[in-house]
Design an enzyme around this catalytic site. Structure first.
Site, PDB file in Angstrom:
ATOM      1  N   LEU A   1      42.459  47.684  33.970  1.00  0.00           N
ATOM      2  CA  LEU A   1      42.868  48.334  32.724  1.00  0.00           C
ATOM      3  C   LEU A   1      42.635  47.430  31.539  1.00  0.00           C
ATOM      4  CD1 LEU A   1      46.150  50.039  33.929  1.00  0.00           C
ATOM      5  CD2 LEU A   1      43.836  50.968  33.833  1.00  0.00           C
TER       6      LEU A   1
ATOM      7  N   THR B   1      49.160  48.317  27.715  1.00  0.00           N
ATOM      8  CA  THR B   1      48.175  47.407  28.299  1.00  0.00           C
ATOM      9  C   THR B   1      47.744  46.418  27.216  1.00  0.00           C
ATOM     10  OG1 THR B   1      47.390  49.090  29.843  1.00  0.00           O
ATOM     11  CG2 THR B   1      45.925  47.236  29.409  1.00  0.00           C
TER      12      THR B   1
ATOM     13  N   HIS C   1      50.433  43.810  26.616  1.00  0.00           N
ATOM     14  CA  HIS C   1      50.412  42.843  27.722  1.00  0.00           C
ATOM     15  C   HIS C   1      49.237  41.862  27.559  1.00  0.00           C
ATOM     16  CE1 HIS C   1      50.815  41.922  32.189  1.00  0.00           C
ATOM     17  NE2 HIS C   1      49.559  41.587  31.991  1.00  0.00           N
ATOM     18  N   GLU C   2      48.057  42.393  27.306  1.00  0.00           N
ATOM     19  CA  GLU C   2      46.875  41.531  27.240  1.00  0.00           C
ATOM     20  C   GLU C   2      46.914  40.609  26.025  1.00  0.00           C
ATOM     21  OE1 GLU C   2      45.129  41.194  29.751  1.00  0.00           O
ATOM     22  OE2 GLU C   2      45.651  43.014  30.847  1.00  0.00           O
TER      23      GLU C   2
ATOM     24  N   HIS D   1      48.832  37.622  26.877  1.00  0.00           N
ATOM     25  CA  HIS D   1      48.017  36.576  27.527  1.00  0.00           C
ATOM     26  C   HIS D   1      47.192  35.821  26.483  1.00  0.00           C
ATOM     27  CE1 HIS D   1      48.981  37.621  31.595  1.00  0.00           C
ATOM     28  NE2 HIS D   1      48.282  38.752  31.650  1.00  0.00           N
TER      29      HIS D   1
ATOM     30  N   HIS E   1      52.233  35.918  33.412  1.00  0.00           N
ATOM     31  CA  HIS E   1      53.010  36.987  34.052  1.00  0.00           C
ATOM     32  C   HIS E   1      54.386  36.443  34.424  1.00  0.00           C
ATOM     33  CE1 HIS E   1      48.917  38.777  35.315  1.00  0.00           C
ATOM     34  NE2 HIS E   1      49.415  39.512  34.333  1.00  0.00           N
TER      35      HIS E   1
ATOM     36  N   TRP F   1      56.275  36.906  36.926  1.00  0.00           N
ATOM     37  CA  TRP F   1      56.520  36.542  38.321  1.00  0.00           C
ATOM     38  C   TRP F   1      55.774  35.265  38.707  1.00  0.00           C
ATOM     39  CZ3 TRP F   1      53.243  40.445  36.848  1.00  0.00           C
ATOM     40  CH2 TRP F   1      51.932  40.392  37.312  1.00  0.00           C
TER      41      TRP F   1
ATOM     42  N   ALA G   1      59.497  37.621  42.775  1.00  0.00           N
ATOM     43  CA  ALA G   1      58.577  37.223  43.838  1.00  0.00           C
ATOM     44  C   ALA G   1      57.185  37.800  43.633  1.00  0.00           C
ATOM     45  CB  ALA G   1      59.120  37.657  45.191  1.00  0.00           C
TER      46      ALA G   1
END
Ligand code: CA
Ligand code: CA
Ligand code: ZN
Length: 445
Positions: free
Chosen positions: A208, A259, A262-263, A266, A272, A274, A296
């Site tokens: 995505l 999306t 989120h990107e 980064h 992330h 986790w 986890a």
């Protein structure tokens, strides 16, 4: 992300990618249920295998932020404005997403990065205290790299049906020579490429989106940043740009334009939540930030509020599936934490500061230029906010009459010997800069 836990021996991008493709080809049903949210791993493993300092780097971020906390205080409340260019690359009309969709995406970014999203009330009470506004605004670029006015959106027709291919090259959309679009100066703009990231033939979205973290960010393994400086930026699959309330199937859980949120996280240095553990690592790795409870593994497009995959001892919290840096259903994503905000702002200040300078230099507003010496009897110099060439300088007298017109470069002088004594008004025009100032001319003694 199940795809990346199939084995721990993926040492190269080619093996990894090929395995994914084979797996997907033979498991269409499973794939349909778990679309690949983010190509972060793909990109990282495209160029580097195992970084021996991986674990150390992940925990380095807290120290990194803490050690710089005092240095940050002077800028801590400034809103950072980042100019963005969207490169829409299309092979058919559907892929050529409209200006309205781009504007919708921009509005979503600005809401989520400033905690102005409508769903902040969905943040569970235990996480409300750490929810934070990043104070980062994104705006469509107003000037292109050549200094021409732009709406911040480029449109390019391509002969590439998709940019996912068997050549293991995730940068094809970033080069005109391979059917994509070359980046605009990555130090001056956040480049966001919008294109088709579906698998060939079966035409199902493979990724995505993916993004490059800043080169040198200590919380990322070596090899995570863009392979070439001009590949720096964000790539989005065209179907997840903006809000898509009518999306169905695998895209139904990624239909709120997050999306991109989120990107861009980064791109601004976030990991992330986790911790990107490989098989078996689970709760032993985290994102380096203490206000995001460790998990986890990623949430798989769900909103399971009972999920609590890591016991962190006294005061243990459930998995923070509200976080933009998880893989939850976008309908339950709604926060960045204070430490994530600190990290992104620190990354901007230390690794992407040129974007802020850019936002100043391409302002359409008039700025002040220092003129010296002032008053002067023979020549004057100018101090622009940055080095500029071919600035058109127009000098007017107190009657508003144009008395001098000359093109100047930074550090060049302008002779005013021909002017009579008096006060003058000067304007400076450049495609990326406009300014005005005044000075006094004295007669020669
Ligand atoms: Ca954490
Ligand atoms: Ca927990
Ligand atoms: Zn990601």
């Amino acid at each position: 992300m199940l795809l990346f836990y199939l084995g721990s021996d993926f040492k190269t991008m080619k093996q990894h990618y090929l395995t994914c493709l084979l797996f997907l080809t033979f498991s269409p049903l499973l794939f349909g249920q778990s679309v690949h949210r983010c190509g972060d791993h793909l990109h990282k493993q495209q160029r580097s295998a195992v970084d021996p300092d991986y674990l150390t780097k992940r925990s380095a971020l807290d120290e990194w932020i803490a050690s710089s906390a005092q240095a940050q205080t002077g800028r801590s409340t400034e809103v950072y404005r980042i100019p963005v260019v969207f490169h829409v690359i299309y092979n058919n009309a559907e892929q050529n997403v409209s200006d309205e969709v781009i504007l919708d995406q921009l509005a979503i970014l600005n809401a989520d990065y400033n905690r102005l999203n409508a769903d902040t009330s969905l943040t569970r009470p235990e996480f409300q205290p750490v929810a934070a506004s990043a104070g980062i605004e994104f705006y469509l670029a107003e000037w292109d790299p050549q200094g021409n006015p732009t709406n911040g959106i480029t449109r390019t027709e391509t002969n590439q049906a998709t940019f996912i291919n068997l050549q293991f090259d995730l940068n094809r959309m970033k080069r005109a020579s391979t059917g994509g679009v070359d980046a605009w100066d990555v130090t001056q703009y956040l480049n966001i490429w919008v294109c088709n990231l579906a698998l060939p033939i079966i035409n199902t979205p493979f990724i995505l989106g993916f993004a490059t973290p800043p080169d040198g960010a200590p919380n990322w393994p070596d090899g995570s940043a863009a392979e070439q400086p001009e590949y720096d930026g964000v790539v989005l699959h065209y179907e997840v740009v903006g809000s898509n309330p009518n999306a169905t199937g695998a895209l139904a859980t990624v239909n709120r334009g997050r999306t991109a949120v989120h990107e861009v996280g980064h791109y601004l240095g976030l990991r992330h939540i986790w911790g990107d553990g490989q098989a078996g690592e689970g709760c032993n790795v985290d994102d380096g930030l203490s206000d995001t409870p460790n998990a986890a593994e990623a949430q798989q497009q769900t909103c399971d509020y009972t999920s609590n995959t890591c016991d962190e001892g006294p005061g243990d919290l459930p998995d923070m599936l509200e976080n933009y840096m998880d893989y939850s259903d976008e309908s339950c994503m709604n926060i960045f934490t204070q430490q994530q905000v600190n990290a992104m702002r620190f990354v901007i200040e230390n690794f992407r500061e040129s974007l802020l300078t850019s936002s100043k230099s391409i302002s359409k507003d008039f700025e002040k230029v220092a003129i010296f010496p002032n008053p002067s009897s023979d020549f004057i110099r100018f101090r622009f906010p940055q080095d500029l060439n071919n600035v058109r300088c127009l000098v007017y007298n107190s009657m508003g009459q144009l008395v001098l017109s000359q093109t100047i470069n930074t550090n060049e002088t302008l002779s005013v010997e021909s002017l009579k004594g008096g006060v003058y008004f000067a304007t400076f025009e450049h495609p990326r800069f406009r300014a005005s100032s005044s000075f006094a001319k004295t007669n020669n003694p």
